[in-house]
Design a protein around this motif. Structure first.
Motif, PDB file in Angstrom:
ATOM      1  N   LEU A   1       0.831  -1.200   0.000  1.00  0.00           N
ATOM      2  CA  LEU A   1       0.000   0.000   0.000  1.00  0.00           C
ATOM      3  C   LEU A   1       0.870   1.256   0.000  1.00  0.00           C
ATOM      4  N   GLY A   2       1.916   1.220   0.837  1.00  0.00           N
ATOM      5  CA  GLY A   2       2.811   2.374   0.898  1.00  0.00           C
ATOM      6  C   GLY A   2       3.511   2.633  -0.423  1.00  0.00           C
ATOM      7  N   CYS A   3       3.936   1.549  -1.099  1.00  0.00           N
ATOM      8  CA  CYS A   3       4.579   1.694  -2.411  1.00  0.00           C
ATOM      9  C   CYS A   3       3.624   2.316  -3.423  1.00  0.00           C
ATOM     10  N   GLY A   4       2.372   1.868  -3.389  1.00  0.00           N
ATOM     11  CA  GLY A   4       1.381   2.392  -4.326  1.00  0.00           C
ATOM     12  C   GLY A   4       1.124   3.866  -4.106  1.00  0.00           C
ATOM     13  N   VAL A   5       0.953   4.245  -2.830  1.00  0.00           N
ATOM     14  CA  VAL A   5       0.704   5.653  -2.508  1.00  0.00           C
ATOM     15  C   VAL A   5       1.917   6.510  -2.857  1.00  0.00           C
ATOM     16  N   PHE A   6       3.121   6.014  -2.542  1.00  0.00           N
ATOM     17  CA  PHE A   6       4.349   6.772  -2.804  1.00  0.00           C
ATOM     18  C   PHE A   6       4.527   7.045  -4.299  1.00  0.00           C
TER      19      PHE A   6
END
Length: 299
Positions: A251-256
């Motif tokens: 999720l963090g990778c996607g948001v970043f």
């Protein structure tokens, strides 16, 4: 007739280069056991000592059984040797370095028998506890990790003074290691296996002679043992947090990538998320197998 006369115990003392304290330990134990009126045997396992331990033991007039290892095999190996050669159902293990209050042994034995327990552990939580400062952070971390895996508050996971039934130890004899992780393994194994374990507060004194503990190496071994037993008895508690962590990372990778680059790295995010999903499936299957198949370590 004193009912204590019907109680027979075996006290096992592993000793590796403990010439400074071994004779004093044996003599004190013998006095305490004689006063308790227990039937007893003391087994000293000399684990390949290269100091004056063997010479001192050969001259000692106390009543004990001496077993010699030709070379140093480890703390756990010494205890297993003593257990194999013991004659009694009730076993007590302790150290030769003068740290443990051996006058508490009769109370530990009485507690074990009166409450029909599998093991009573002398928890080093008394008023006089002298644990070296360098070992306290690792001890705190190991305690928290063990508490989380077992779901119970463990006052002292690796105390070297404890009393247990030989028949309760037998199921674990092939999984306990030869090193210092012996006590950690048997504590977690019995707690996770549904055995009856109780903790009694004791003091812990400053040791005589030089410590054999290797802080970094032994701490890493303790962590490995805790995680290994956790995977064996409670796989969900080990694997599910890993799965959730991978999902959050995805999720963090996607948001970043969306915020910084203006474009979602959908392939990379999907691969990471699927990895988390696979770990979750493995955790559920492992938990299902753990509950459906007979487990020789569960009482």
């Amino acid at each position: 007739m004193n009912n204590n006369a019907l109680i027979k115990i075996t006290v096992i003392i592993p000793s590796y280069n403990e010439g400074v304290s071994i004779i004093k330990t044996i003599e004190l134990l013998e006095t305490i056991l004689v006063d308790s009126n227990f039937g007893y045997e003391i087994i000293v396992v000399n684990d390949g000592s290269v100091d004056k331990t063997v010479e001192l033991l050969s001259e000692c007039k106390s009543n004990f059984i001496l077993i010699n290892h030709e070379y140093n095999q480890g703390y756990g190996a010494s205890l297993k040797t003593g257990i194999r050669n013991s004659s009694n159902e009730i076993l007590c293990i302790t150290d030769a370095d003068g740290t443990y209050p051996h006058e508490k042994i009769p109370s530990l034995v009485t507690n074990l028998l009166e409450n029909d327990l599998d093991m009573v552990i002398g928890a080093r939580t008394g008023k006089n506890v002298q644990i070296p400062v360098i070992r306290k952070p690792a001890k705190w971390f190991l305690s928290k990790l063990a508490n989380w895996i077992t779901g119970e508050k463990i006052p002292d996971i690796n105390s070297g003074l404890r009393v247990f039934k030989k028949s309760s130890f037998i199921p674990f004899q092939f999984i306990v290691p030869n090193g210092f992780s012996f006590t950690t393994t048997i504590t977690l194994g019995m707690l996770l296996g549904g055995f009856e374990v109780k903790f009694m507060p004791i003091d812990y004194l400053q040791r005589l002679g030089k410590s054999k503990i290797r802080p970094i190496r032994d701490t890493l071994n303790f962590i490995k043992i805790i995680l290994k037993l956790g995977l064996y008895f409670a796989p969900l508690k080990i694997l599910m947090p890993i799965s959730i962590g991978i999902f959050l990372f995805a999720l963090g990778c996607g948001v970043f990538t969306k915020v910084v680059y203006g474009e979602l790295a959908d392939v990379s995010t999907l691969i990471i998320a699927m990895t988390g999903f696979q770990v979750a499936i493995i955790a559920l299957i492992a938990e299902l197998i753990n509950h459906r198949l007979p487990n020789k370590y569960i009482k």
